[in-house]
Scaffold this active site. Structure first.
Site, PDB file in Angstrom:
ATOM      1  N   GLU A   1       0.820  -1.212   0.000  1.00 27.55           N
ATOM      2  CA  GLU A   1       0.000   0.000   0.000  1.00 27.55           C
ATOM      3  C   GLU A   1       0.852   1.258   0.000  1.00 27.55           C
ATOM      4  OE1 GLU A   1      -2.454  -2.166   3.592  1.00 27.55           O
ATOM      5  OE2 GLU A   1      -1.937  -0.085   3.789  1.00 27.55           O
TER       6      GLU A   1
ATOM      7  N   CYS B   1       3.295   8.189   1.456  1.00 29.76           N
ATOM      8  CA  CYS B   1       3.865   7.204   2.376  1.00 29.76           C
ATOM      9  C   CYS B   1       3.981   5.889   1.618  1.00 29.76           C
ATOM     10  CB  CYS B   1       2.932   7.084   3.574  1.00 29.76           C
ATOM     11  SG  CYS B   1       3.391   5.786   4.711  1.00 29.76           S
TER      12      CYS B   1
ATOM     13  N   CYS C   1       6.110  -7.693   7.267  1.00 34.40           N
ATOM     14  CA  CYS C   1       7.203  -7.161   8.087  1.00 34.40           C
ATOM     15  C   CYS C   1       7.521  -8.181   9.166  1.00 34.40           C
ATOM     16  CB  CYS C   1       6.766  -5.842   8.722  1.00 34.40           C
ATOM     17  SG  CYS C   1       8.033  -5.059   9.733  1.00 34.40           S
TER      18      CYS C   1
ATOM     19  N   CYS D   1       6.075  -5.774  15.875  1.00 33.23           N
ATOM     20  CA  CYS D   1       5.523  -4.818  16.845  1.00 33.23           C
ATOM     21  C   CYS D   1       4.082  -5.225  17.144  1.00 33.23           C
ATOM     22  CB  CYS D   1       5.575  -3.396  16.287  1.00 33.23           C
ATOM     23  SG  CYS D   1       7.250  -2.845  15.928  1.00 33.23           S
TER      24      CYS D   1
ATOM     25  N   CYS E   1       0.940  -3.387  15.605  1.00 35.41           N
ATOM     26  CA  CYS E   1       0.980  -3.037  14.180  1.00 35.41           C
ATOM     27  C   CYS E   1       0.392  -4.135  13.307  1.00 35.41           C
ATOM     28  CB  CYS E   1       2.414  -2.749  13.763  1.00 35.41           C
ATOM     29  SG  CYS E   1       2.570  -2.321  12.026  1.00 35.41           S
TER      30      CYS E   1
ATOM     31  N   CYS F   1      -1.051   1.856   8.876  1.00 32.85           N
ATOM     32  CA  CYS F   1      -0.094   0.887   8.404  1.00 32.85           C
ATOM     33  C   CYS F   1      -0.626  -0.534   8.190  1.00 32.85           C
ATOM     34  CB  CYS F   1       0.977   0.838   9.487  1.00 32.85           C
ATOM     35  SG  CYS F   1       2.545   0.440   8.867  1.00 32.85           S
TER      36      CYS F   1
HETATM   37  N1  SAH Z   1       8.963  -0.161  10.247  1.00 31.60           N
HETATM   38  C1  SAH Z   1       9.092   1.251  10.242  1.00 31.60           C
HETATM   39  C2  SAH Z   1       8.168   1.974   9.275  1.00 31.60           C
HETATM   40  C3  SAH Z   1       6.766   1.447   9.116  1.00 31.60           C
HETATM   41  S1  SAH Z   1       5.644   1.677  10.446  1.00 31.60           S
HETATM   42  C4  SAH Z   1       8.933   1.791  11.642  1.00 31.60           C
HETATM   43  O1  SAH Z   1       8.733   1.012  12.547  1.00 31.60           O
HETATM   44  O2  SAH Z   1       9.092   2.986  11.845  1.00 31.60           O
HETATM   45  C5  SAH Z   1       5.286   3.393  10.413  1.00 31.60           C
HETATM   46  C6  SAH Z   1       4.783   3.950  11.730  1.00 31.60           C
HETATM   47  O3  SAH Z   1       3.402   3.613  11.954  1.00 31.60           O
HETATM   48  C7  SAH Z   1       5.537   3.418  12.915  1.00 31.60           C
HETATM   49  O4  SAH Z   1       5.828   4.452  13.813  1.00 31.60           O
HETATM   50  C8  SAH Z   1       4.548   2.437  13.479  1.00 31.60           C
HETATM   51  O5  SAH Z   1       4.864   2.159  14.797  1.00 31.60           O
HETATM   52  C9  SAH Z   1       3.237   3.164  13.264  1.00 31.60           C
HETATM   53  N2  SAH Z   1       2.022   2.370  13.385  1.00 31.60           N
HETATM   54  C10 SAH Z   1       1.859   1.062  13.170  1.00 31.60           C
HETATM   55  N3  SAH Z   1       0.592   0.678  13.412  1.00 31.60           N
HETATM   56  C11 SAH Z   1      -0.082   1.781  13.793  1.00 31.60           C
HETATM   57  C12 SAH Z   1      -1.438   2.040  14.178  1.00 31.60           C
HETATM   58  N4  SAH Z   1      -2.343   1.076  14.194  1.00 31.60           N
HETATM   59  N5  SAH Z   1      -1.773   3.307  14.521  1.00 31.60           N
HETATM   60  C13 SAH Z   1      -0.860   4.294  14.477  1.00 31.60           C
HETATM   61  N6  SAH Z   1       0.425   4.122  14.117  1.00 31.60           N
HETATM   62  C14 SAH Z   1       0.811   2.878  13.784  1.00 31.60           C
END
Ligand code: SAH
Length: 340
Positions: free
Chosen positions: A90, A103, A110, A114, A117, A331
């Protein structure tokens, strides 16, 4: 397998023709056709000999990804792409007052795991090739008819887990004879892969670095971000201090507020302490809740309290404006919706 035209940097194109015993100027012409004239087929090239065009056709593929779905909301478009092998990623286009920011994704899925996520729920299938990152920009510009002025590498995937392809991507989109995205208009976000941050600080580009911090201490960070077990907070912070000193640039910390997990007063104070004196700013992110994960978003009054504590401690802090929560722009959500 054929190489792809969008995998080559400006210099790669020059070298390609020099290696063939030709002039490097030809390489510059091809670069111009690809990124200034934005051709989508070799047949559109008019100032290069037929035999050379035929050779290019034989050696290279061109467009490999396509847009399979667009969701639109106020000031935001969300794109779902289908890749050559039918995998999906996406990108999200946001219209700001200062320009249009895209973005982009760097991996299919991934592996960072986390807990909050959606992308991590779907394990990594593969890295994106450089050309698949470049193509996301080209296709979105064509679809929306606007110029993308900013790129944030914050879509699906961990960019520093696909480092070499990422760096080539930056070199290509930054080049003044091509898409010409200023390095200060490019932001890479990482969960904190320390050895790659060290490499990144040696690059000649002034690209912005954002760190997904999300917790002020190892106890909480270990719980929500497994990467912290490999690179604990103190090591991450020391590396970032080195980064700031070497590059003379400010670091952005992203901090998702998760109800009852990392959002109380003590966390705010600990966070203020952690970043005190660093050239940085903190972006507080209201959590985008998803059906598959049980974390809840911090109530807005508590977001304000958290913000106020940081402010009182003279930390640069903003609360992220929300785009597209209605259209599952968080994300990985669009891709995962498709697959559920
Ligand atoms: N892997 C990289 C980039 C992708 S995630 C990183 O970790 O920075 C991009 C951002 O979106 C990260 O800060 C991640 O923690 C955040 N993110 C993931 N899921 C989310 C959600 N449900 N709501 C808000 N931010 C989220």
């Amino acid at each position: 397998m054929k190489n792809n035209v969008y995998n080559l940097t400006f210099k790669d194109w020059e070298d390609y023709f020099v290696d063939k015993g030709d002039k490097k100027f030809k390489g510059q012409q091809v670069f111009d056709w690809l990124y200034r004239k934005r051709i989508s087929s070799f047949d559109e090239i008019t100032n290069i000999k037929k035999e050379i065009i035929e050779m290019l056709k034989e050696e290279f593929s061109m467009r490999t990804i396509s847009i399979t779905k667009v969701e639109r909301d106020v000031d935001v478009n969300k794109y779902l792409f289908s890749l050559n092998d039918n995998e999906k990623v996406e990108a999200v286009l946001m219209n700001h007052l200062y320009g249009n920011s895209l973005c982009i994704s760097t991996q299919v899925g991934c592996n960072m795991g986390c807990k909050f996520c959606e992308s991590g729920r779907l394990k990594k299938v593969r890295n994106l090739e450089t050309h698949e990152m470049v193509e996301q920009i080209l296709l979105v510009e064509e679809e929306c008819g606007k110029r993308i002025s900013h790129v944030v590498v914050m879509g699906i995937g961990e960019p520093f887990d696909n480092y070499d392809n990422l760096v080539k991507f930056i070199e290509i989109i930054n080049h003044p004879k091509g898409i010409e995205l200023g390095s200060r208009h490019i932001t890479v976000s990482t969960c904190g892969i320390v050895p790659k941050i060290k490499e990144f600080m040696k690059l000649p580009y002034q690209v912005n670095l954002a760190i997904s911090l999300h917790a002020p201490n190892n106890k909480i960070r270990n719980e929500i971000m497994p990467i912290n077990k490999a690179y604990p907070i103190e090591i991450l912070m020391n590396t970032l201090k080195e980064y700031i000193q070497t590059t003379n640039r400010r670091v952005t910390f992203e901090y998702i507020l998760l109800d009852g997990i990392n959002d109380n007063k003590e966390c705010a104070m600990e966070l203020a302490q952690l970043v005190k004196g660093m050239n940085c700013y903190i972006n507080l992110i209201p959590y985008n809740e998803t059906n598959n994960i049980s974390y809840k978003r911090t109530k807005s009054e508590n977001i304000s309290k958290f913000y106020d504590i940081l402010k009182k401690n003279k930390i640069n802090v903003t609360i992220r404006r929300e785009y597209g929560s209605k259209i599952s722009a968080a994300c990985g959500q669009l891709r995962s919706k498709k697959e559920d």
